[in-house]
Design a protein around this motif. Structure first.
Motif, PDB file in Angstrom:
ATOM      1  N   LEU A  53       0.867  -1.171   0.000  1.00  0.00           N
ATOM      2  CA  LEU A  53       0.000   0.000   0.000  1.00  0.00           C
ATOM      3  C   LEU A  53       0.902   1.219   0.000  1.00  0.00           C
ATOM      4  O   LEU A  53       1.899   1.267   0.742  1.00  0.00           O
ATOM      5  N   ALA A  54       0.574   2.198  -0.830  1.00  0.00           N
ATOM      6  CA  ALA A  54       1.496   3.315  -1.001  1.00  0.00           C
ATOM      7  C   ALA A  54       0.803   4.645  -1.185  1.00  0.00           C
ATOM      8  O   ALA A  54      -0.314   4.720  -1.710  1.00  0.00           O
ATOM      9  N   SER A  55       1.492   5.691  -0.749  1.00  0.00           N
ATOM     10  CA  SER A  55       1.092   7.072  -1.005  1.00  0.00           C
ATOM     11  C   SER A  55       2.367   7.903  -1.041  1.00  0.00           C
ATOM     12  O   SER A  55       2.997   8.142  -0.007  1.00  0.00           O
ATOM     13  N   ARG A  56       2.766   8.315  -2.208  1.00  0.00           N
ATOM     14  CA  ARG A  56       3.981   9.127  -2.319  1.00  0.00           C
ATOM     15  C   ARG A  56       3.784  10.496  -1.678  1.00  0.00           C
ATOM     16  O   ARG A  56       4.729  11.087  -1.149  1.00  0.00           O
ATOM     17  N   ALA A  57       2.568  11.006  -1.732  1.00  0.00           N
ATOM     18  CA  ALA A  57       2.302  12.319  -1.154  1.00  0.00           C
ATOM     19  C   ALA A  57       2.584  12.319   0.348  1.00  0.00           C
ATOM     20  O   ALA A  57       3.077  13.307   0.894  1.00  0.00           O
ATOM     21  N   LEU A  58       2.307  11.190   1.012  1.00  0.00           N
ATOM     22  CA  LEU A  58       2.506  11.119   2.453  1.00  0.00           C
ATOM     23  C   LEU A  58       3.848  10.537   2.861  1.00  0.00           C
ATOM     24  O   LEU A  58       4.427  10.940   3.875  1.00  0.00           O
ATOM     25  N   PHE A  59       4.365   9.568   2.077  1.00  0.00           N
ATOM     26  CA  PHE A  59       5.549   8.831   2.509  1.00  0.00           C
ATOM     27  C   PHE A  59       6.752   8.960   1.577  1.00  0.00           C
ATOM     28  O   PHE A  59       7.767   8.303   1.789  1.00  0.00           O
ATOM     29  N   GLY A  60       6.637   9.805   0.554  1.00  0.00           N
ATOM     30  CA  GLY A  60       7.788  10.093  -0.285  1.00  0.00           C
ATOM     31  C   GLY A  60       8.013   9.096  -1.414  1.00  0.00           C
ATOM     32  O   GLY A  60       7.346   8.077  -1.521  1.00  0.00           O
ATOM     33  N   GLU A  61       8.994   9.399  -2.252  1.00  0.00           N
ATOM     34  CA  GLU A  61       9.274   8.624  -3.461  1.00  0.00           C
ATOM     35  C   GLU A  61      10.239   7.465  -3.241  1.00  0.00           C
ATOM     36  O   GLU A  61      10.250   6.513  -4.010  1.00  0.00           O
ATOM     37  N   LYS A  62      11.049   7.524  -2.200  1.00  0.00           N
ATOM     38  CA  LYS A  62      12.177   6.604  -2.059  1.00  0.00           C
ATOM     39  C   LYS A  62      11.808   5.139  -2.188  1.00  0.00           C
ATOM     40  O   LYS A  62      12.479   4.380  -2.883  1.00  0.00           O
ATOM     41  N   ARG A  63      10.739   4.704  -1.542  1.00  0.00           N
ATOM     42  CA  ARG A  63      10.314   3.302  -1.592  1.00  0.00           C
ATOM     43  C   ARG A  63       8.908   3.206  -2.165  1.00  0.00           C
ATOM     44  O   ARG A  63       8.078   2.448  -1.688  1.00  0.00           O
ATOM     45  N   SER A  64       8.677   3.995  -3.222  1.00  0.00           N
ATOM     46  CA  SER A  64       7.376   4.030  -3.902  1.00  0.00           C
ATOM     47  C   SER A  64       6.250   4.490  -2.991  1.00  0.00           C
ATOM     48  O   SER A  64       5.082   4.296  -3.297  1.00  0.00           O
ATOM     49  N   GLY A  65       6.589   5.100  -1.853  1.00  0.00           N
ATOM     50  CA  GLY A  65       5.561   5.588  -0.940  1.00  0.00           C
ATOM     51  C   GLY A  65       4.924   4.496  -0.097  1.00  0.00           C
ATOM     52  O   GLY A  65       3.875   4.708   0.516  1.00  0.00           O
ATOM     53  N   GLN A  66       5.578   3.317   0.013  1.00  0.00           N
ATOM     54  CA  GLN A  66       5.001   2.184   0.753  1.00  0.00           C
ATOM     55  C   GLN A  66       4.859   2.499   2.234  1.00  0.00           C
ATOM     56  O   GLN A  66       5.748   3.071   2.857  1.00  0.00           O
ATOM     57  N   PHE A  67       3.715   2.101   2.817  1.00  0.00           N
ATOM     58  CA  PHE A  67       3.536   2.282   4.253  1.00  0.00           C
ATOM     59  C   PHE A  67       2.926   1.062   4.932  1.00  0.00           C
ATOM     60  O   PHE A  67       2.938   0.956   6.155  1.00  0.00           O
ATOM     61  N   CYS A  68       2.376   0.123   4.166  1.00  0.00           N
ATOM     62  CA  CYS A  68       1.786  -1.092   4.723  1.00  0.00           C
ATOM     63  C   CYS A  68       1.778  -2.168   3.651  1.00  0.00           C
ATOM     64  O   CYS A  68       2.109  -1.905   2.487  1.00  0.00           O
ATOM     65  N   GLY A  69       1.403  -3.370   4.049  1.00  0.00           N
ATOM     66  CA  GLY A  69       1.281  -4.461   3.101  1.00  0.00           C
ATOM     67  C   GLY A  69      -0.166  -4.891   2.955  1.00  0.00           C
ATOM     68  O   GLY A  69      -1.069  -4.334   3.577  1.00  0.00           O
ATOM     69  N   GLY A  70      -0.374  -5.904   2.120  1.00  0.00           N
ATOM     70  CA  GLY A  70      -1.714  -6.427   1.905  1.00  0.00           C
ATOM     71  C   GLY A  70      -1.624  -7.706   1.101  1.00  0.00           C
ATOM     72  O   GLY A  70      -0.529  -8.152   0.731  1.00  0.00           O
ATOM     73  N   ALA A  71      -2.777  -8.301   0.821  1.00  0.00           N
ATOM     74  CA  ALA A  71      -2.815  -9.541   0.044  1.00  0.00           C
ATOM     75  C   ALA A  71      -3.999  -9.508  -0.912  1.00  0.00           C
ATOM     76  O   ALA A  71      -5.087  -9.044  -0.557  1.00  0.00           O
ATOM     77  N   VAL A  72      -3.793 -10.002  -2.120  1.00  0.00           N
ATOM     78  CA  VAL A  72      -4.857 -10.074  -3.124  1.00  0.00           C
ATOM     79  C   VAL A  72      -5.608 -11.388  -2.935  1.00  0.00           C
ATOM     80  O   VAL A  72      -5.026 -12.463  -3.051  1.00  0.00           O
ATOM     81  N   VAL A  73      -6.904 -11.323  -2.638  1.00  0.00           N
ATOM     82  CA  VAL A  73      -7.691 -12.531  -2.393  1.00  0.00           C
ATOM     83  C   VAL A  73      -8.776 -12.751  -3.443  1.00  0.00           C
ATOM     84  O   VAL A  73      -9.516 -13.737  -3.389  1.00  0.00           O
ATOM     85  N   GLY A  74      -8.878 -11.853  -4.399  1.00  0.00           N
ATOM     86  CA  GLY A  74      -9.841 -11.977  -5.485  1.00  0.00           C
ATOM     87  C   GLY A  74      -9.401 -11.105  -6.630  1.00  0.00           C
ATOM     88  O   GLY A  74      -8.486 -10.280  -6.478  1.00  0.00           O
ATOM     89  N   PRO A  75     -10.000 -11.236  -7.808  1.00  0.00           N
ATOM     90  CA  PRO A  75      -9.567 -10.457  -8.983  1.00  0.00           C
ATOM     91  C   PRO A  75      -9.459  -8.959  -8.731  1.00  0.00           C
ATOM     92  O   PRO A  75      -8.566  -8.298  -9.276  1.00  0.00           O
ATOM     93  N   THR A  76     -10.356  -8.434  -7.904  1.00  0.00           N
ATOM     94  CA  THR A  76     -10.317  -7.004  -7.604  1.00  0.00           C
ATOM     95  C   THR A  76     -10.309  -6.731  -6.104  1.00  0.00           C
ATOM     96  O   THR A  76     -10.550  -5.596  -5.685  1.00  0.00           O
ATOM     97  N   THR A  77     -10.037  -7.742  -5.305  1.00  0.00           N
ATOM     98  CA  THR A  77     -10.149  -7.602  -3.841  1.00  0.00           C
ATOM     99  C   THR A  77      -8.808  -7.744  -3.143  1.00  0.00           C
ATOM    100  O   THR A  77      -8.119  -8.750  -3.275  1.00  0.00           O
ATOM    101  N   VAL A  78      -8.450  -6.724  -2.362  1.00  0.00           N
ATOM    102  CA  VAL A  78      -7.226  -6.711  -1.572  1.00  0.00           C
ATOM    103  C   VAL A  78      -7.594  -6.521  -0.112  1.00  0.00           C
ATOM    104  O   VAL A  78      -8.447  -5.690   0.221  1.00  0.00           O
TER     105      VAL A  78
END
Length: 276
Positions: A53-78
């Motif tokens: 999960l990412a937001s460059r506006a909040l967490f910067g460009e260095k690591r693509s703005g990553q701040f948390c993880g997640g998992a894909v459990v369906g075609p459009t569901t995370v």
């Protein structure tokens, strides 16, 4: 970020935004900002359902703005942790984060491969309470479907994957040393599903947290050494090829007698189905 007591990254850590400050202090209340401690590099092909999960506006460009993880459990569901979208992590209401993205297929966050998906809809469990940390689940709906190979099945109630002693793996980009050393490339740590009694003794409802076996699952090693940590929050715990948990909270990272606590997927599967 892991609610912590810590967010998760494969090296054993806790939630990311809050973790940056917490990692400099002694083990605190359980949070979800962890990085995988005691782990090793993972190839995205081994765990394509692991997302950032990412937001460059909040967490910067260095690591693509990553701040948390997640998992894909369906075609459009995370799925991810509810605390990842809290004011404590984001510093604002999640609805104000205009560049919230789910990054799929990117191992090294310093690069630009994979796909960054905007969210079409976000549901954060309104019953989640930071004090007792039960119901730590949020569902993000993507506007475009991901390939079937990028999804992982959820373990249901009674699944053997929840049995104490089962081998499991946690994945993330979180703190790998417990000192704010966040990983740029995906990492994983091998742990064990632990008996509920182990976590009930570790977190009996005192200042370090209250373990609830109905909504949480416990994982780690008896002597510590491997865990999620700050920045790993919301990331997947996998056993027998199925998603059994999401990094939620813990006291410190990879500390003996203080295993990681995860949202029990079987307990929230109905919520995921209703809001996915």
């Amino acid at each position: 970020m892991r609610t912590s007591l810590r967010p998760l990254l494969v090296v054993l850590v806790v939630p990311l935004a809050a973790a940056l400050a917490m990692v400099l202090t002694a083990p605190a209340p359980a949070t979800a900002d962890r990085v995988v401690i005691g782990g090793h590099p993972a190839r995205m092909v081994e765990a394509p359902w692991t997302v950032a999960l990412a937001s460059r506006a909040l967490f910067g460009e260095k690591r693509s703005g990553q701040f948390c993880g997640g998992a894909v459990v369906g075609p459009t569901t995370v799925v991810t942790a509810a605390h990842c979208l809290s004011r404590g992590v984001l510093g604002m209401d999640w609805r104000q984060v205009k560049d919230l993205r789910v990054i799929v297929g990117r191992n090294d966050l310093r690069k630009s491969d994979g796909v960054e998906y905007p969210t079409a809809r976000v549901w954060v469990n309104p019953e989640y309470e930071g004090d007792n940390r039960a119901g730590d689940i949020a569902v993000l709906t993507l506007g475009v479907a991901v390939p079937a190979a990028y999804t992982i099945p959820m373990a249901g109630s009674g699944d053997r994957a929840y049995r104490p002693g089962e081998k499991a793996a946690v994945y993330g980009w979180g703190d790998t040393q417990g000192d704010g050393s966040y990983a740029s490339a995906l990492r994983t740590a091998s742990v064990q599903v632990l008996a509920d009694t182990v976590c009930e003794r570790a977190y009996p409802g005192n200042a370090e947290g209250d373990y609830d076996p109905r909504s949480m699952v416990c994982a780690g090693l008896p002597d510590g050494g491997r865990d999620a940590c700050q920045g790993d929050s919301g990331g997947p715990l996998v056993a027998r090829g199925r998603l059994v948990g999401l990094v939620s909270w813990g006291s410190g990272c990879a500390v003996a007698g203080r295993p990681g606590v995860y949202t029990r997927i079987s307990a929230v599967a109905d919520l995921v189905a209703a809001h996915g």
